[in-house]
Scaffold this active site. Sequence first.
Site, PDB file in Angstrom:
ATOM      1  N   SER A 151      90.115  13.036  90.095  1.00 42.27           N
ATOM      2  CA  SER A 151      89.905  11.820  90.869  1.00 42.27           C
ATOM      3  C   SER A 151      89.070  12.140  92.123  1.00 42.27           C
ATOM      4  CB  SER A 151      91.288  11.232  91.204  1.00 42.27           C
ATOM      5  OG  SER A 151      91.179  10.023  91.872  1.00 42.27           O
ATOM      6  N   ASP A 178      88.201  13.054  85.459  1.00 44.53           N
ATOM      7  CA  ASP A 178      88.052  11.658  85.885  1.00 44.53           C
ATOM      8  C   ASP A 178      87.679  11.575  87.384  1.00 44.53           C
ATOM      9  OD1 ASP A 178      87.860   9.280  84.540  1.00 44.53           O
ATOM     10  OD2 ASP A 178      89.898   8.607  84.985  1.00 44.53           O
ATOM     11  N   HIS A 254      93.505   6.845  84.119  1.00 43.83           N
ATOM     12  CA  HIS A 254      93.212   7.732  85.246  1.00 43.83           C
ATOM     13  C   HIS A 254      94.377   8.646  85.625  1.00 43.83           C
ATOM     14  CE1 HIS A 254      90.882   8.938  88.677  1.00 43.83           C
ATOM     15  NE2 HIS A 254      91.838   8.587  89.516  1.00 43.83           N
TER      16      HIS A 254
END
Length: 332
Positions: A151, A178, A254
């Site tokens: 992230s 991600d 996610h």
Amino acid sequence: MELPPSIFVSHTAIKSMAQLLGTKPVLSTVLPVFIRGKYHPTSISVDSSSPYSPPKPLQIFTPSEHGIYPVILFFHGFYLYNYFYTDLLRHISSHGFIIVAPQLFNIMPPSGPDEVESAAKVADWLPSGLPSVLPGNVEANLVKLALVGHSRGGKTAFTLALGLANTNQNFSVLVGIDPVAGNSFCQINPKILTYIPCSFNISIPVTVIGTGLGPESKGCMPMPPCAPKGVNHEEFFNECKPPCAHFVATNYGHMDVLDDDPSGLVGRFSDCMCVNGKGPRDPMRRCVGGIIVAFLNNYFEGEKVDFMTIANEPYVSPVKLDQVKFNIEGCD
Ligand SMILES: *[C@@H]1O[C@H](CO)[C@@H](O)[C@H](O)[C@H]1NC(C)=O
Ligand SMILES: *[C@@H]1O[C@H](CO)[C@@H](O)[C@H](O)[C@H]1NC(C)=O
């Protein structure tokens, strides 16, 4: 990235045989990277008040067996704790890696530049600090140092690889899980996306793993997507230079690389913020862990077979992988 076809003979043969017979290919063996490895990881917590005074509290995973191992610097996502990734990091460590996962915020998430600065300080601490906190029979090989982040931590990893942080450390490979560079409206500082293909000035090999559900908004709630289009894995991949690989776990979201039940309020929050996959998380963590292990073994040990097999035969993965690509067309 070279993709020698000869080493796929066995899987390819199984596949063509299956096609001939009109059945689904069944592989006789699971790729070892997708299951626990032969080492037994132990975890070590080092807080900032320890005599070795790391710049940030650290969670370290290391094989307990005698040996010299490559090192992974792992950055958690926005408003997440490093210990939410225990299962994923243990999986990777069991294949012979030391993982150093700093906690980059205490109560409130820092600004983008502060977060990157802390990450750089942790990188600089490694040569002097890491040997003192590892068990006596374990040695870190910092010549083989990987940057991995999830992230916003993925974006932090890219920022360090781009040389935009103040660190003397050299990095050997980079993985974004991600990665997210901001929200739908703006990038967080330091802004690294230029929207020009192949524009990242990064000379080390890169792998980008995305999720299919990251760009989706959560139903009726006024929640923005966790990994919005334009600032997510697709754009990170577009801006990479070869050698760069891209994998997308179509049916997962996610937060699905986190542990099953991250604890506390922040854990609850992480569970309900993003669109999650419907399946259990364990196969997704093994998929991501396996890709990372195969990628690192490819570059660190010259063991190409597993990584090339995942790339050429993505159905060997524990979860469905799509958009498996190598390099962007048009990059020099
Ligand atoms: C990084 O690489 C440069 C050039 O090879 C070298 O001079 C420097 O000492 C390296 N830094 C570290 C921390 O190993
Ligand atoms: C890319 O990075 C290298 C080494 O860090 C640097 O020498 C070079 O000038 C950079 N290129 C561009 C176009 O910024």
